[in-house]
Design a protein around this motif. Structure first.
Motif, short mmCIF file in Angstrom:
data_model
loop_
_atom_site.label_atom_id
_atom_site.label_comp_id
_atom_site.label_asym_id
_atom_site.label_seq_id
_atom_site.Cartn_x
_atom_site.Cartn_y
_atom_site.Cartn_z
N MET C 1 0.83 -1.20 0.00
CA MET C 1 0.00 0.00 0.00
C MET C 1 0.87 1.26 0.00
N GLN C 2 0.39 2.31 -0.66
CA GLN C 2 1.16 3.56 -0.71
C GLN C 2 0.62 4.57 0.30
N PHE C 3 1.49 5.05 1.15
CA PHE C 3 1.12 6.05 2.15
C PHE C 3 1.73 7.40 1.80
N GLY C 4 0.91 8.44 1.81
CA GLY C 4 1.43 9.80 1.77
C GLY C 4 1.44 10.34 3.20
N ILE C 5 2.46 11.13 3.52
CA ILE C 5 2.57 11.66 4.88
C ILE C 5 2.68 13.18 4.82
N LEU C 6 1.88 13.83 5.66
CA LEU C 6 1.91 15.29 5.76
C LEU C 6 2.40 15.68 7.15
N VAL C 7 3.47 16.47 7.18
CA VAL C 7 4.05 16.92 8.46
C VAL C 7 3.82 18.43 8.60
N ASN C 8 3.09 18.81 9.64
CA ASN C 8 2.66 20.20 9.78
C ASN C 8 3.39 21.00 10.85
N GLU C 9 4.30 20.37 11.56
CA GLU C 9 5.02 21.10 12.61
C GLU C 9 6.53 20.90 12.45
N GLY C 10 7.27 21.85 12.98
CA GLY C 10 8.73 21.80 12.91
C GLY C 10 9.30 20.79 13.87
N PRO C 11 10.63 20.62 13.84
CA PRO C 11 11.27 19.64 14.71
C PRO C 11 11.36 20.14 16.15
N TYR C 12 11.47 19.20 17.09
CA TYR C 12 11.79 19.45 18.50
C TYR C 12 10.66 20.08 19.32
N THR C 13 10.07 21.19 18.87
CA THR C 13 9.00 21.80 19.67
C THR C 13 7.81 20.86 19.79
N HIS C 14 7.45 20.21 18.70
CA HIS C 14 6.34 19.26 18.70
C HIS C 14 6.86 17.87 18.36
N GLN C 15 6.10 16.87 18.80
CA GLN C 15 6.48 15.48 18.54
C GLN C 15 6.11 15.05 17.12
N ALA C 16 5.34 15.87 16.43
CA ALA C 16 4.74 15.47 15.16
C ALA C 16 5.73 14.88 14.16
N SER C 17 6.88 15.54 13.99
CA SER C 17 7.84 15.07 12.99
C SER C 17 8.46 13.74 13.42
N ASP C 18 8.67 13.55 14.72
CA ASP C 18 9.19 12.27 15.22
C ASP C 18 8.20 11.14 14.97
N THR C 19 6.94 11.41 15.31
CA THR C 19 5.92 10.38 15.11
C THR C 19 5.78 10.03 13.63
N ALA C 20 5.81 11.07 12.79
CA ALA C 20 5.69 10.85 11.35
C ALA C 20 6.85 10.01 10.83
N TYR C 21 8.05 10.33 11.32
CA TYR C 21 9.25 9.59 10.91
C TYR C 21 9.14 8.12 11.30
N LEU C 22 8.76 7.86 12.55
CA LEU C 22 8.67 6.47 13.03
C LEU C 22 7.56 5.71 12.29
N LYS C 33 4.84 1.26 0.83
CA LYS C 33 5.62 2.31 0.16
C LYS C 33 5.26 3.68 0.76
N VAL C 34 6.28 4.50 0.95
CA VAL C 34 6.06 5.90 1.30
C VAL C 34 6.77 6.73 0.22
N PRO C 35 6.08 6.97 -0.88
CA PRO C 35 6.75 7.64 -2.01
C PRO C 35 7.10 9.11 -1.71
N ARG C 36 6.27 9.74 -0.85
CA ARG C 36 6.50 11.18 -0.63
C ARG C 36 6.07 11.59 0.77
N VAL C 37 6.83 12.51 1.35
CA VAL C 37 6.44 13.19 2.59
C VAL C 37 6.36 14.67 2.27
N PHE C 38 5.26 15.30 2.65
CA PHE C 38 5.08 16.73 2.36
C PHE C 38 5.17 17.53 3.66
N PHE C 39 5.93 18.60 3.64
CA PHE C 39 6.14 19.43 4.83
C PHE C 39 5.44 20.77 4.64
N TYR C 40 4.52 21.07 5.56
CA TYR C 40 3.70 22.28 5.43
C TYR C 40 3.69 23.04 6.75
#
Lengths: 99, 131, 119
Positions: C1-22, C33-40
């Motif tokens: 299955m193909q997953f797209g990932i959207l990350v809406n917060e910066g590093p360190y201040t919020h856990q969002a990017s860590d959770t998205a990475y894991l 498959k994770v063909p693309r991660v989009f940072f907004y």
């Protein structure tokens, strides 16, 4: 549908909004600070237990452990690891993150 | 955004996109940047619904005046959505009630949904993006 | 299955990017498959190579870069959000590129799932 909540119920209304709009049979995954709601003695625990009658409630184990909460999980809440998180997203046709 | 009409991913796939706005304007950037995503999505000829719940209903207030805080007033953009063929605007009845608002307070025409109607609408989407 | 990932917060201040990475790493380990991660939004701040976290802490942007290199993930930073926040081609970590919001919409259209991580 999979609903994902990441904020403490003591700080934000996102858990409440999620539970209000989750249809019967859908899944709710608590991650990050939202996992506190799924632990014994938390003010939001009653909400989670009531919701568990109609919804499947999951909590992310690594987030529970990171907060010292792994031993306090409410009965009826399923603890999953990141692999379980991925499976939940794959198993449900859509997902919504209650940011 | 003059090149928007040419956007197409070439697949011919039309999915149901819901943009769920749960946050008030100005206190955080999510409402403004969320609106930018909605406008781009419309250019891809997708089936777009825009939903306002919780503090997100405040985005649609009439009479917004941002001069005093020196930030852009993007509330007029909601009135332009029709021009982008975004006509499905929904607000949550309970969220309106909890904030003392009625449809007359809002800058655009919306469809007011009960919580059950809102929940069913969400469940039938292919993609839900929440700001 | 193909997953797209959207990350809406910066590093360190919020856990969002860590959770998205894991989540992304685990999905790949499980054969998805994770063909693309989009940072907004402030998520664009994950893309800078100028961050120098302490040795005993994770390096969020480097971790994304490495995962992208190993698995061919397209790390896309929203141009409008990046310009607002002083992110440009000169500061990008390896594997990141700056492009338009259309890349986010495409993930929703083309992939099986789109998962958002934010605040």
């Amino acid at each position: 549908m999979l609903h994902i909540v990441n904020k403490s119920a003591a700080e934000r209304s996102s858990l409440e909004s999620c539970l209000r709009m989750a249809t019967k049979g859908s899944a709710v995954l608590l991650i990050e600070d939202a996992v506190y709601a799924a632990t014994n003695g938390n003010a939001a625990a009653a909400k989670i237990q009531a919701a568990a009658a109609d919804l499947k409630i999951y909590a992310l184990g690594p987030d529970l452990a990171a907060r010292g909460m792994a031993g306090r999980v409410l009965d009826g809440v399923n603890v999953v690891d990141y692999g379980g998180f991925v499976d939940l997203v794959a198993e449900h046709s859509n997902c919504q993150s209650w940011l | 955004m003059s090149d928007m009409d040419e956007m197409d991913d070439g697949s011919g796939v039309v999915k149901k996109f819901m943009f769920l706005n749960r946050k008030a304007p100005h206190g955080t950037v999510y409402a403004l940047e969320g609106l930018e995503v909605v406008l781009i999505t419309a250019a891809f000829d997708q089936d777009v619904s825009m939903v306002f719940t919780d503090d997100g209903v405040f985005q649609l207030m009439k009479g917004i005046d941002t001069k005093g805080i020196e930030v852009k007033d993007f509330s007029k953009t909601y009135r332009a959505l029709e021009g982008y063929d975004i006509e499905k605007l929904y607000v949550d009845q309970a969220s309106m009630d909890a904030r003392g608002l009625t449809e007359d307070d809002l800058i655009v025409d919306v469809t007011v949904l009960s919580v059950d109607e809102m929940a069913n609408l969400m469940a039938e989407q292919d993609v839900v993006i929440s700001f | 299955m193909q997953f797209g990932i959207l990350v809406n917060e910066g590093p360190y201040t919020h856990q969002a990017s860590d959770t998205a990475y894991l989540f992304a790493r685990t999905a790949i380990e499980k054969g998805h498959k994770v063909p693309r991660v989009f940072f907004y939004h402030d998520g664009v701040n994950n893309s800078t190579r100028l961050a120098t976290p302490p040795q005993d802490d994770r390096n969020v942007s480097a971790r994304w870069s490495n995962l992208a290199e190993e698995h061919g993930i397209d790390l896309v930073v929203c141009v409008a959000a990046a310009q607002r926040r002083g992110i440009n081609d000169d500061v990008l970590a390896p594997g990141f590129r700056i492009s338009g919001l259309g890349q986010l919409v495409e993930m929703g259209i083309q992939y099986d799932r789109l998962v958002t991580f934010g605040d």
